[in-house]
Design an enzyme around this catalytic site. Structure first.
Site, PDB file in Angstrom:
ATOM      1  N   ASN A   7       0.716  -1.186   0.259  1.00 45.39           N
ATOM      2  CA  ASN A   7      -0.391   0.023   0.078  1.00 45.39           C
ATOM      3  C   ASN A   7       0.988   1.324  -0.585  1.00 45.39           C
ATOM      4  O   ASN A   7       1.519   1.562   0.899  1.00 45.39           O
ATOM      5  CB  ASN A   7      -0.719  -0.222   1.144  1.00 45.39           C
ATOM      6  CG  ASN A   7      -1.322   0.880   1.231  1.00 45.39           C
ATOM      7  OD1 ASN A   7      -2.170   1.680   0.228  1.00 45.39           O
ATOM      8  ND2 ASN A   7      -2.867   1.435   2.244  1.00 45.39           N
ATOM      9  N   ARG A  91      -2.685  -2.107  -3.259  1.00 42.34           N
ATOM     10  CA  ARG A  91      -4.274  -1.679  -3.412  1.00 42.34           C
ATOM     11  C   ARG A  91      -3.691  -0.441  -4.253  1.00 42.34           C
ATOM     12  O   ARG A  91      -2.314   0.788  -3.731  1.00 42.34           O
ATOM     13  CB  ARG A  91      -3.788  -0.893  -1.857  1.00 42.34           C
ATOM     14  CG  ARG A  91      -5.013  -0.315  -1.794  1.00 42.34           C
ATOM     15  CD  ARG A  91      -4.991   0.132  -0.203  1.00 42.34           C
ATOM     16  NE  ARG A  91      -6.845   1.116  -0.124  1.00 42.34           N
ATOM     17  CZ  ARG A  91      -6.399   2.070   0.730  1.00 42.34           C
ATOM     18  NH1 ARG A  91      -5.551   2.643   1.180  1.00 42.34           N
ATOM     19  NH2 ARG A  91      -7.181   2.965   0.310  1.00 42.34           N
ATOM     20  N   HIS A 180     -13.203   2.125   0.605  1.00 40.42           N
ATOM     21  CA  HIS A 180     -13.649   1.031   1.347  1.00 40.42           C
ATOM     22  C   HIS A 180     -13.668  -0.468   0.577  1.00 40.42           C
ATOM     23  O   HIS A 180     -14.822  -1.002   1.605  1.00 40.42           O
ATOM     24  CB  HIS A 180     -14.308   1.082   2.416  1.00 40.42           C
ATOM     25  CG  HIS A 180     -13.882   2.467   3.441  1.00 40.42           C
ATOM     26  ND1 HIS A 180     -14.654   3.566   4.233  1.00 40.42           N
ATOM     27  CD2 HIS A 180     -12.435   2.633   4.008  1.00 40.42           C
ATOM     28  CE1 HIS A 180     -13.996   4.168   4.631  1.00 40.42           C
ATOM     29  NE2 HIS A 180     -12.655   3.945   4.321  1.00 40.42           N
ATOM     30  N   ARG A 241     -13.625  14.652   8.807  1.00 43.76           N
ATOM     31  CA  ARG A 241     -14.304  15.086   7.663  1.00 43.76           C
ATOM     32  C   ARG A 241     -15.579  15.137   8.217  1.00 43.76           C
ATOM     33  O   ARG A 241     -16.471  15.262   8.608  1.00 43.76           O
ATOM     34  CB  ARG A 241     -14.151  13.835   6.404  1.00 43.76           C
ATOM     35  CG  ARG A 241     -12.338  14.097   6.167  1.00 43.76           C
ATOM     36  CD  ARG A 241     -13.474  12.748   4.996  1.00 43.76           C
ATOM     37  NE  ARG A 241     -11.489  12.149   4.416  1.00 43.76           N
ATOM     38  CZ  ARG A 241     -11.454  11.306   4.209  1.00 43.76           C
ATOM     39  NH1 ARG A 241     -12.351   9.934   4.427  1.00 43.76           N
ATOM     40  NH2 ARG A 241     -10.154  10.679   4.135  1.00 43.76           N
ATOM     41  N   GLU A 385      -8.206  -6.284   4.509  1.00 43.85           N
ATOM     42  CA  GLU A 385      -7.866  -5.651   2.950  1.00 43.85           C
ATOM     43  C   GLU A 385      -7.060  -6.120   2.727  1.00 43.85           C
ATOM     44  O   GLU A 385      -6.401  -6.575   1.485  1.00 43.85           O
ATOM     45  CB  GLU A 385      -7.728  -4.382   3.541  1.00 43.85           C
ATOM     46  CG  GLU A 385      -9.069  -3.552   3.556  1.00 43.85           C
ATOM     47  CD  GLU A 385      -9.544  -1.561   4.104  1.00 43.85           C
ATOM     48  OE1 GLU A 385      -9.681  -1.345   3.454  1.00 43.85           O
ATOM     49  OE2 GLU A 385      -8.927  -1.845   5.178  1.00 43.85           O
TER      50      GLU A 385
END
Ligand code: ADP
Length: 404
Positions: A7, A91, A180, A241, A385
């Site tokens: 990643n 990823r 996601h 956020r 993941e």
């Protein structure tokens, strides 16, 4: 077969090495501060003490070389030589509309990922640096890419289009993509396995609640709608956020506060959410602690955060004409019993009955937290993941060599 999962960010690179015979993690680690003075490589093998190496790593090719050196190091490594790595999986945050599933990398795929730089300017160029860095170090090893957006490519138009002039979609592909996806895909499969039911028979609302947070309506194994949009800013309230807001607030704020567009963008992404409302932290652990100590701003932040999740669960139950399973995953979803309790509190009308004692039990395994007899199953499912990236890479390699 050993698969290295990578990643790559702009100044960091995380890795996990899998032995796919038993899906065990042989080693994992990260390189931080790439391109800065004193970069740090942290490497872990099983329960052995973490190894930290500080050196100057100016770009991703050197970072990958350092990782390979560490993996084959006589003292700290787990491989005899780099030939023991049979494939690499990456990823990738944004696959746009071009990628509906994971693929093996070739020149055409690289070109297509480059075309998507505009849609994810902070992420995709960094991922590409990771791909090229692996190519430079392991030129003969096949690589695969797994996209955060791909799982959501099954959404119908009515879910993914915004009600703005169609020319913006036709010309610039402005639409909901969702993120996601790797996590929502993995945890929904795990939930079906845990319940012993085919995923094709289930209506699942998957709540991935970490620093970034999103809910997905998964109907019969496919993403039907998701709360993040063209970018990860939309939807739930998150650590820093804002999530959903009236878009007219943007020009209004620019006018009233004499801010630039970039400053407002930064405010919405980095200085909003839990951080802004609590004035304390973006970390749910600190919010809950402050709330217990009587801090009213922390309580308000917590309640707003849970309320948004509850609203999305209700909306997605309506979108799918029912709901069989709610699942919680990621840092907050897996670990915060108070948050799960608050979310489920107002959902009894849907047949969701949380068992507050089961909810408090901590474990790293998939577990049921609904009361016996609850019409809707409520589960906590640890996400993974990296494992899904390794599995996809393995599947692509084994099916492509079978068909060759
Ligand atoms: P990312 O989106 O960065 O992958 P994670 O899924 O790792 O995020 O989630 C990180 C967040 O999980 C932290 O910011 C923290 O708020 C939250 N978290 C971790 N452990 C706990 C805990 N025990 N209780 C509440 N929240 C937690």
């Amino acid at each position: 077969m050993n698969i290295l999962v990578i990643n790559a960010g702009s100044s960091s690179l995380k890795y996990q090495l899998y032995n796919m015979n038993d899906e065990s993690v042989l080693a994992k680690g990260r390189v931080e501060r790439i391109g800065m003075e004193s970069s740090i490589l942290t490497h872990e093998v099983d329960d052995r003490p973490e190894v930290r190496e500080v050196s100057e790593i100016l770009e991703h090719t050197t970072a990958v070389r350092k990782v390979l050196d560490m993996l084959t190091n006589k003292r700290f490594g787990v491989l005899g030589s780099i030939e023991d790595i049979q494939a690499v999986g990456h990823r990738i945050v944004h696959g746009g509309e071009s990628f509906k599933q994971s693929v093996l990398i070739n020149d055409e795929v690289k070109l297509e990922i480059k075309k998507l730089f505009d849609l994810a300017p902070l992420h995709n160029p960094a991922h590409m640096m990771g791909i090229l860095a692996v190519e430079a170090n392991l030129p003969n090893v096949p690589q695969a890419v797994v996209f955060d957006t791909a799982f959501h490519q099954t959404m119908p138009k009515s879910s993914y289009l915004y009600a703005i002039p169609m020319v913006l979609y036709n010309k610039h592909k402005i639409r909901r993509y969702g993120f996601h996806g790797t996590s929502h895909d993995y945890v929904s499969q795990q939930a079906a396995l845990f319940l012993g039911k085919p995923i094709e028979e289930l209506k699942i609302v998957s709540c991935h609640i970490g620093n970034g947070a999103s809910c997905t309506a998964i109907m019969h194994g496919k993403s039907y709608d998701t709360s993040m949009g063209m970018t990860p800013l939309e939807g739930l309230m998150m650590g820093t956020r804002s999530g959903d807001l009236d878009p007219a607030i943007v020009p209004y704020t620019i006018g009233k506060e004499d801010l630039t567009l970039n400053e407002v963008n930064s405010m919405l992404n980095k200085h909003s959410g839990l951080m802004a409302i609590s004035g304390i932290s973006s970390d749910m652990r600190e919010i809950v602690q402050a709330m217990e100590d009587g801090n009213e701003s922390a309580r308000l932040a917590f309640e707003m955060y849970a309320y948004r999740i509850r609203k999305y669960i209700g909306a997605y139950a309506a979108a799918m004409n029912g709901i069989d399973v709610i699942l919680f995953t990621a840092g907050v979803g897996e670990n915060s019993a108070p948050l799960r309790e608050k979310v489920c509190e107002g959902l009894t009308f849907l047949g969701i009955e949380l068992d507050t004692e089961r909810n408090k039990v901590r474990s790293g395994e998939t577990r049921r937290i609904a009361k016996d007899g609850s019409k809707v199953e409520v589960l906590v499912v640890p996400t993974n993941e990296e494992l899904l990236i390794a599995r996809d890479t393995y599947r692509l390699l084994t099916t492509s060599s079978e068909s060759n």
